[in-house]
Design a protein around this motif. Structure first.
Motif, PDB file in Angstrom:
ATOM      1  N   LYS A 244       0.816  -1.221   0.000  1.00 36.06           N
ATOM      2  CA  LYS A 244       0.000   0.000   0.000  1.00 36.06           C
ATOM      3  C   LYS A 244       0.843   1.262   0.000  1.00 36.06           C
ATOM      4  N   GLY A 246       3.688   1.553  -1.920  1.00 39.18           N
ATOM      5  CA  GLY A 246       4.312   1.798  -3.206  1.00 39.18           C
ATOM      6  C   GLY A 246       4.828   0.527  -3.834  1.00 39.18           C
ATOM      7  N   LYS A 253      12.457   2.278  -6.058  1.00 40.91           N
ATOM      8  CA  LYS A 253      11.054   2.636  -5.893  1.00 40.91           C
ATOM      9  C   LYS A 253      10.549   3.303  -7.164  1.00 40.91           C
ATOM     10  N   GLN A 254       9.352   2.865  -7.598  1.00 38.46           N
ATOM     11  CA  GLN A 254       8.796   3.356  -8.854  1.00 38.46           C
ATOM     12  C   GLN A 254       7.863   4.546  -8.588  1.00 38.46           C
ATOM     13  N   PRO A 255       7.676   5.358  -9.631  1.00 31.88           N
ATOM     14  CA  PRO A 255       6.792   6.522  -9.489  1.00 31.88           C
ATOM     15  C   PRO A 255       5.367   6.098  -9.136  1.00 31.88           C
ATOM     16  N   GLU A 256       4.606   7.053  -8.598  1.00 31.97           N
ATOM     17  CA  GLU A 256       3.240   6.798  -8.157  1.00 31.97           C
ATOM     18  C   GLU A 256       2.377   6.324  -9.307  1.00 31.97           C
ATOM     19  N   ALA A 257       2.590   6.873 -10.491  1.00 28.60           N
ATOM     20  CA  ALA A 257       1.765   6.494 -11.637  1.00 28.60           C
ATOM     21  C   ALA A 257       1.997   5.027 -12.000  1.00 28.60           C
ATOM     22  N   PHE A 259       3.028   2.751  -9.943  1.00 27.77           N
ATOM     23  CA  PHE A 259       2.474   1.979  -8.817  1.00 27.77           C
ATOM     24  C   PHE A 259       0.987   1.732  -9.013  1.00 27.77           C
ATOM     25  N   ARG A 260       0.229   2.826  -9.333  1.00 32.13           N
ATOM     26  CA  ARG A 260      -1.213   2.678  -9.497  1.00 32.13           C
ATOM     27  C   ARG A 260      -1.538   1.820 -10.712  1.00 32.13           C
ATOM     28  N   LYS A 263      -0.924  -1.830  -9.830  1.00 29.58           N
ATOM     29  CA  LYS A 263      -1.829  -2.299  -8.785  1.00 29.58           C
ATOM     30  C   LYS A 263      -3.228  -2.483  -9.331  1.00 29.58           C
TER      31      LYS A 263
END
Length: 287
Positions: A244, A246, A253-257, A259-260, A263
């Motif tokens: 949750k 990331g 660590k990957q960017p938020e975009a 990640f979403r 997921k």
């Protein structure tokens, strides 16, 4: 004085009547001679160097009593009456018959004496054998007594063993009961094991299906990571984590975009935490 009894035959009856006395025989002589007419005998003995033989026997229902000295007749009585020497010739045939029968009887007696002597030897031999057998019998009695003692001792041992056997039988009976109970438990456990085996088989099928799904998922994710230029090629993925907070790939660590995107696309597998390593271990909802 040596005496020889040649004949031991007995008269079978008494004389029914006495004959009349001879004129030449006195009453006292007749009475004296009648005292011994009940028995037959032939007696030989030596007196003062003379061989004396006295005979009394029955012939043709008449009783004869004769005396010889050195084989010469010296007196004759017939049915208790003394016979005068002048009348002896009237009895020559009877006397000859009596002497012949007495000699024959003497011969038979001698043969019987020989047989008796032989039998006596056999009896002595048998007595010796019997004595030897008696010694063996006594030895056997001793052995029997010793065996009886050993048997009594063994019986005592057997009695003790019987007590132990009885105790062991009770223990065996108790053990058999426990074994029976254990068999029942084993049977119940076998039933549960069979049910568990069925469940394991079903789970194995599920696991196999999940493994195939995971393999396909990782293949799809790897292709997306290559497409998104996160890894250079399909062999470039060493590690991946998603939760949750990331997403990280190979520790980056990957960017938020990103990640979403991942997921949402793989939400079925990313319910909660998800991790992957090159050793093939996947943890998360697909675990």
């Amino acid at each position: 004085m040596k005496t020889n009894y040649r004949n031991s035959l007995w008269l079978t009856g008494m004389l029914l009547a006495a004959f009349s006395a001879s004129a030449q025989t006195s009453v006292s002589d007749k009475k004296a001679d009648n005292e011994g007419i009940r028995h037959n005998y032939d007696i030989v003995h030596n007196e003062n160097g003379n061989r004396t033989e006295r005979i009394q026997t029955e012939l043709n229902n008449r009783i004869y009593k004769i005396e010889f000295v050195n084989e010469k007749m010296t007196s004759l009585f017939v049915d208790g009456e003394k016979i005068a020497p002048a009348d002896w010739h009237n009895y020559n045939e009877a006397i000859a018959t009596i002497r012949r029968e007495m000699k024959e009887q003497a011969r038979r007696n001698a043969e019987q004496a020989k047989r008796n002597a032989e039998q006596a030897v056999r009896n002595q031999q048998q007595a010796k054998l019997n004595a030897e057998q008696e010694v063996r019998n006594q030895e056997q009695v001793k052995r029997n007594a010793e065996q009886a003692r050993l048997n009594a001792s063994q019986n005592a041992v057997n009695a003790e063993q019987a007590v132990r056997n009885q105790a062991q039988a009770l223990a065996n009976e108790d053990q058999a009961k426990r074994n029976e109970e254990q068999v029942a438990r084993n049977k119940e456990q076998a039933k549960r094991n069979a049910e568990q085996a069925q469940q394991n088989e079903l789970q194995a099928k599920k696991n196999a299906e999940q493994a195939r799904a995971n393999e396909q998922m990782m293949k799809d994710i790897t292709e997306d990571l290559v497409t998104d230029k996160i890894i250079p090629d399909s062999s470039g993925l060493r590690e991946m984590k998603l939760n949750k907070f990331g997403m990280s790939v190979n520790g980056v660590k990957q960017p938020e975009a990103i990640f979403r995107k991942y997921k949402e696309k793989y939400s079925k597998f990313f319910d909660g935490n998800f991790s992957y390593s090159r050793d093939g271990v996947i943890r998360g909802s697909g675990d």
